[in-house]
Design a protein around this motif. Structure first.
Motif, PDB file in Angstrom:
ATOM      1  N   UNK A   4       0.858  -1.190   0.000  1.00 58.36           N
ATOM      2  CA  UNK A   4       0.000   0.000   0.000  1.00 58.36           C
ATOM      3  C   UNK A   4       0.891   1.236   0.000  1.00 58.36           C
ATOM      4  N   UNK A   5       0.534   2.208  -0.784  1.00 56.59           N
ATOM      5  CA  UNK A   5       1.246   3.488  -0.830  1.00 56.59           C
ATOM      6  C   UNK A   5       0.304   4.605  -0.393  1.00 56.59           C
ATOM      7  N   UNK A   6       0.728   5.388   0.582  1.00 55.65           N
ATOM      8  CA  UNK A   6       0.017   6.603   0.970  1.00 55.65           C
ATOM      9  C   UNK A   6       0.776   7.795   0.404  1.00 55.65           C
ATOM     10  N   UNK A   7       0.089   8.631  -0.345  1.00 54.97           N
ATOM     11  CA  UNK A   7       0.664   9.852  -0.884  1.00 54.97           C
ATOM     12  C   UNK A   7      -0.261  11.013  -0.515  1.00 54.97           C
ATOM     13  N   UNK A   8       0.154  12.237  -0.864  1.00 54.44           N
ATOM     14  CA  UNK A   8      -0.730  13.381  -0.655  1.00 54.44           C
ATOM     15  C   UNK A   8      -0.912  14.152  -1.944  1.00 54.44           C
ATOM     16  N   UNK A   9      -2.127  14.596  -2.159  1.00 49.89           N
ATOM     17  CA  UNK A   9      -2.397  15.684  -3.099  1.00 49.89           C
ATOM     18  C   UNK A   9      -2.377  16.931  -2.235  1.00 49.89           C
ATOM     19  N   UNK A  10      -1.191  17.542  -2.172  1.00 48.59           N
ATOM     20  CA  UNK A  10      -0.898  18.515  -1.125  1.00 48.59           C
ATOM     21  C   UNK A  10      -1.850  19.701  -1.130  1.00 48.59           C
ATOM     22  N   UNK A  11      -2.146  20.237  -2.323  1.00 52.63           N
ATOM     23  CA  UNK A  11      -2.976  21.433  -2.397  1.00 52.63           C
ATOM     24  C   UNK A  11      -4.445  21.159  -2.106  1.00 52.63           C
ATOM     25  N   UNK A  63      -1.021  19.678   2.842  1.00 55.35           N
ATOM     26  CA  UNK A  63      -0.673  18.454   3.554  1.00 55.35           C
ATOM     27  C   UNK A  63       0.566  17.821   2.932  1.00 55.35           C
ATOM     28  N   UNK A  64       1.405  17.234   3.798  1.00 58.62           N
ATOM     29  CA  UNK A  64       2.631  16.601   3.341  1.00 58.62           C
ATOM     30  C   UNK A  64       2.944  15.379   4.205  1.00 58.62           C
ATOM     31  N   UNK A  65       3.874  14.563   3.743  1.00 59.85           N
ATOM     32  CA  UNK A  65       4.507  13.468   4.491  1.00 59.85           C
ATOM     33  C   UNK A  65       3.505  12.574   5.236  1.00 59.85           C
ATOM     34  N   UNK A  66       2.620  11.878   4.516  1.00 55.66           N
ATOM     35  CA  UNK A  66       1.684  10.978   5.204  1.00 55.66           C
ATOM     36  C   UNK A  66       2.397   9.735   5.721  1.00 55.66           C
ATOM     37  N   UNK A  67       1.872   9.181   6.797  1.00 51.03           N
ATOM     38  CA  UNK A  67       2.359   7.899   7.323  1.00 51.03           C
ATOM     39  C   UNK A  67       1.168   7.191   7.943  1.00 51.03           C
ATOM     40  N   UNK A 102       1.767  15.988   8.018  1.00 54.43           N
ATOM     41  CA  UNK A 102       2.425  17.265   8.269  1.00 54.43           C
ATOM     42  C   UNK A 102       1.605  18.354   7.591  1.00 54.43           C
ATOM     43  N   UNK A 103       1.249  19.375   8.358  1.00 54.71           N
ATOM     44  CA  UNK A 103       0.354  20.415   7.843  1.00 54.71           C
ATOM     45  C   UNK A 103       0.632  21.711   8.594  1.00 54.71           C
ATOM     46  N   UNK A 104      -0.421  22.302   9.198  1.00 61.31           N
ATOM     47  CA  UNK A 104      -0.275  23.541   9.938  1.00 61.31           C
ATOM     48  C   UNK A 104       0.045  23.303  11.398  1.00 61.31           C
ATOM     49  N   UNK A 105       0.317  24.398  12.083  1.00 69.57           N
ATOM     50  CA  UNK A 105       0.730  24.426  13.481  1.00 69.57           C
ATOM     51  C   UNK A 105      -0.374  25.061  14.322  1.00 69.57           C
ATOM     52  N   UNK A 106      -0.413  24.821  15.637  1.00 65.94           N
ATOM     53  CA  UNK A 106      -1.376  25.552  16.466  1.00 65.94           C
ATOM     54  C   UNK A 106      -1.261  27.069  16.315  1.00 65.94           C
ATOM     55  N   UNK A 107      -0.037  27.562  16.011  1.00 64.44           N
ATOM     56  CA  UNK A 107       0.160  28.968  15.664  1.00 64.44           C
ATOM     57  C   UNK A 107       0.208  29.060  14.141  1.00 64.44           C
ATOM     58  N   UNK A 108      -0.700  29.812  13.527  1.00 63.60           N
ATOM     59  CA  UNK A 108      -0.976  29.679  12.102  1.00 63.60           C
ATOM     60  C   UNK A 108       0.199  30.019  11.192  1.00 63.60           C
ATOM     61  N   UNK A 162       9.010  23.735  16.103  1.00 62.76           N
ATOM     62  CA  UNK A 162      10.089  23.108  15.354  1.00 62.76           C
ATOM     63  C   UNK A 162      10.048  21.585  15.381  1.00 62.76           C
ATOM     64  N   UNK A 163       8.921  21.031  14.965  1.00 60.54           N
ATOM     65  CA  UNK A 163       8.826  19.594  14.741  1.00 60.54           C
ATOM     66  C   UNK A 163       7.944  19.397  13.519  1.00 60.54           C
ATOM     67  N   UNK A 164       8.530  18.825  12.449  1.00 54.63           N
ATOM     68  CA  UNK A 164       7.818  18.749  11.176  1.00 54.63           C
ATOM     69  C   UNK A 164       8.292  17.528  10.398  1.00 54.63           C
ATOM     70  N   UNK A 165       7.414  17.020   9.523  1.00 54.17           N
ATOM     71  CA  UNK A 165       7.739  15.950   8.574  1.00 54.17           C
ATOM     72  C   UNK A 165       8.173  14.664   9.259  1.00 54.17           C
ATOM     73  N   UNK A 166       7.677  14.412  10.460  1.00 59.54           N
ATOM     74  CA  UNK A 166       8.021  13.183  11.165  1.00 59.54           C
ATOM     75  C   UNK A 166       7.419  11.961  10.489  1.00 59.54           C
ATOM     76  N   UNK A 167       8.237  10.926  10.256  1.00 58.34           N
ATOM     77  CA  UNK A 167       7.783   9.659   9.694  1.00 58.34           C
ATOM     78  C   UNK A 167       8.432   8.526  10.477  1.00 58.34           C
ATOM     79  N   UNK A 168       7.937   7.310  10.280  1.00 55.12           N
ATOM     80  CA  UNK A 168       8.359   6.190  11.111  1.00 55.12           C
ATOM     81  C   UNK A 168       9.133   5.145  10.307  1.00 55.12           C
ATOM     82  N   UNK A 169       9.901   4.335  11.052  1.00 53.37           N
ATOM     83  CA  UNK A 169      10.676   3.253  10.467  1.00 53.37           C
ATOM     84  C   UNK A 169       9.780   2.098  10.041  1.00 53.37           C
TER      85      UNK A 169
END
Length: 513
Positions: free
Chosen positions: A188-195, A226-230, A248-254, A288-295
């Motif tokens: 299975x592949x998860x991707x994003x249509x970011x826009x 949206x970016x970097x799905x897992x 990976x998307x927005x932050x609590x501070x916009x 400063x925490x973004x694009x986290x993905x797993x092993x």
């Protein structure tokens, strides 16, 4: 994780690297990963194979600025001591004169040679999936999914001759995360249509031919693309499992970027969330925490997350000099926990971290009298692991200052009545390099448990990671102190409090691979 690595990556990735000792750097972390030189951002291709954790990452082989993105590479037996490897995948020119950069993706072990790309009998062939970002100077032409394969544990790679393997004629289609779905014996592949802020799911039997399954999105935080799905499964305490979708998307501070998660189910075709998720569930409340993905394939079915500690608002401007820019958080082990607010995703530093360093301080049941800087720890450093449990008692607020000097401090403050934890870097040192860096405070709701607040801080020169209540809430921020005094103080406001327990581990000694 090791940051002062013993050798530099060879730019073209064709020769092994030669050992060298980098010069001391006031902001280069000791146990958080950085590349020996140049720019890095997202972690890519995380996989455990051949007895090693394989870390690939977005990398510019030529400078400490973003651009020319390729996949850097490092390996580790323990997630802490990293050995740099030659650059894995490099950007390339196309016949029409355009350029393809190697954007984010993932890696799998094709143990049964479903792809047919490996010699008969080989069970450890690696297949990497990456987004080909095709552009001419200043003009993005398209993004599509490609594969490369390695017969030698990731040391060398060959791009598949019939790339791309998935192309929907889009400029915003990226970040493939591929995994094996055992119930239906398929990939299975998860991707994003970011826009569109949607996750697109595909299936394949051979890793080369992909068929569309479903799409889901427009939930939680939709302020940014949206970016970097897992997508992965975790056990639920008491029985059963839940599927977790990281985005990976927005932050609590916009103004900033961040990461959110959704809990739900996956039937091999579509992801179904447990609730509407009109409000986001954030993975981290810092800037400063973004694009986290797993092993993939971590031993013992562990789910281990690696995230980039930076923010695109000022990532090009952070004052680490011209030699290097960018690092990763300490790997975090993920689990689910039942809380008063419901089932939650919990993050904790990998237990391997407790095997390094030297205990520098331990105490129990220390009274904390009211007043500014009421208690100063008899220890000064900029790289350590601090664990403490506080009982507010009659105090209205608790304040912990780290990386403190006469005029600088990074402040963690807990408001007892509001049960709110705030990280303040407005006086942390060099904050003037970008107007957004110290523009706001980071806050998160953290209810007391049994009347106590449990905190763990990973402080490492220019990185502060905060884990509250055994990882139920995290906040991660970069800081750039100029005076380097390294004081640590605690205080209580409005009444006495108590330090129930405190343990500090000295992590100043660089790790050796």
């Amino acid at each position: 994780m090791k940051s002062i690595l013993s050798c530099a990556l060879v730019l073209l990735g064709t020769l092994p690297c030669a050992a060298q000792t980098p010069a001391p750097d006031p902001y280069r972390p000791v146990y958080h990963f950085t590349a020996p030189k140049n720019w890095i951002n997202d972690a890519n291709g995380l996989i455990y194979s051949n007895g090693q954790y394989q870390l690939f990452y977005q990398y510019n082989p030529y400078s400490a600025d973003p651009g020319h993105l390729s996949w850097g590479h490092a390996t580790s037996p323990d997630l802490l001591r990293w050995t740099p490897q030659p650059v894995a995948l490099t950007e390339y020119k196309n016949p029409d004169g355009s350029n393809t950069m190697i954007f984010s993706g993932s890696a799998v072990a094709d143990k049964d040679n479903t792809s047919g790309l490996f010699p008969k009998g080989q069970t450890d062939g690696l297949v990497a999936f990456y987004t080909g970002h095709v552009e001419r100077p200043g003009v993005v032409l398209r993004q599509h999914q490609n594969l490369a394969y390695s017969l030698d544990h990731g040391q060398t790679w060959q791009r598949y001759a019939q790339n791309p393997v998935l192309d929907i004629d889009s400029k915003e289609f990226r970040d493939p995360k591929v995994f094996w779905y055992a119930p239906q014996q398929k990939w299975v592949m998860a991707t994003v249509k970011a826009d569109r802020q949607e996750v697109y799911l595909y299936e394949s039997k051979n890793l080369k031919n992909w068929t569309f399954l479903s799409r889901w999105g427009r939930a939680g935080n939709t302020v940014r693309e949206w970016e970097c799905p897992d997508l992965f499964e975790l056990p639920v305490p008491g029985g059963g499992t839940k599927w977790v979708l990281l985005i990976s998307a927005g932050n609590p501070t916009e103004q900033f970027r961040g990461q959110q998660y959704f809990l739900g189910s996956f039937d091999g075709r579509k992801f179904t969330p447990d609730q509407p998720y009109e409000e986001p569930s954030y993975l981290d409340f810092g800037k400063d925490f973004f694009a986290g993905v797993t092993f993939n394939d971590a031993p013992g079915n562990r789910r281990i997350l690696v995230g980039w500690t930076n923010d695109w608002a000022y990532a090009r401007d952070v004052p680490t000099g011209t030699e290097w820019r960018g690092n990763f958080a300490v790997p975090r082990e993920l689990s689910l926990r039942r809380t008063a607010q419901g089932l939650a995703l919990v993050q904790q530093p990998v237990p391997e971290l407790r095997k390094i360093g030297k205990e520098a301080l331990a105490l129990k049941n220390q009274a904390l009298k009211p007043g500014a800087d009421a208690y100063e720890l008899p220890f000064k450093s900029e790289s350590y692991d601090l664990e403490l449990t506080l009982k507010p008692g009659a105090a209205k607020a608790l304040t912990l200052n780290v990386l403190q000097s006469e005029t600088e401090r990074t402040t963690l403050r807990y408001d007892v009545a509001r049960q709110e934890l705030t990280l303040d870097r407005t006086q942390s040192g060099n904050v003037a390099f970008h107007p957004l860096f110290a523009s706001s405070l980071e806050s998160a709701r953290v209810p007391l448990r049994d009347g106590q607040l449990q905190l763990r801080l990973l402080v490492d020169k220019s990185v502060v990671e905060v884990f509250a209540q055994d990882g139920e809430v995290t906040l991660t921020d970069l800081v750039f102190p100029r005076q380097h005094a390294g004081r640590i103080t605690l205080s209580a406001d409005g009444g006495p409090a108590q330090i129930t327990a405190l343990r500090l581990t000295d992590l100043r000694q660089p790790l050796v691979p």
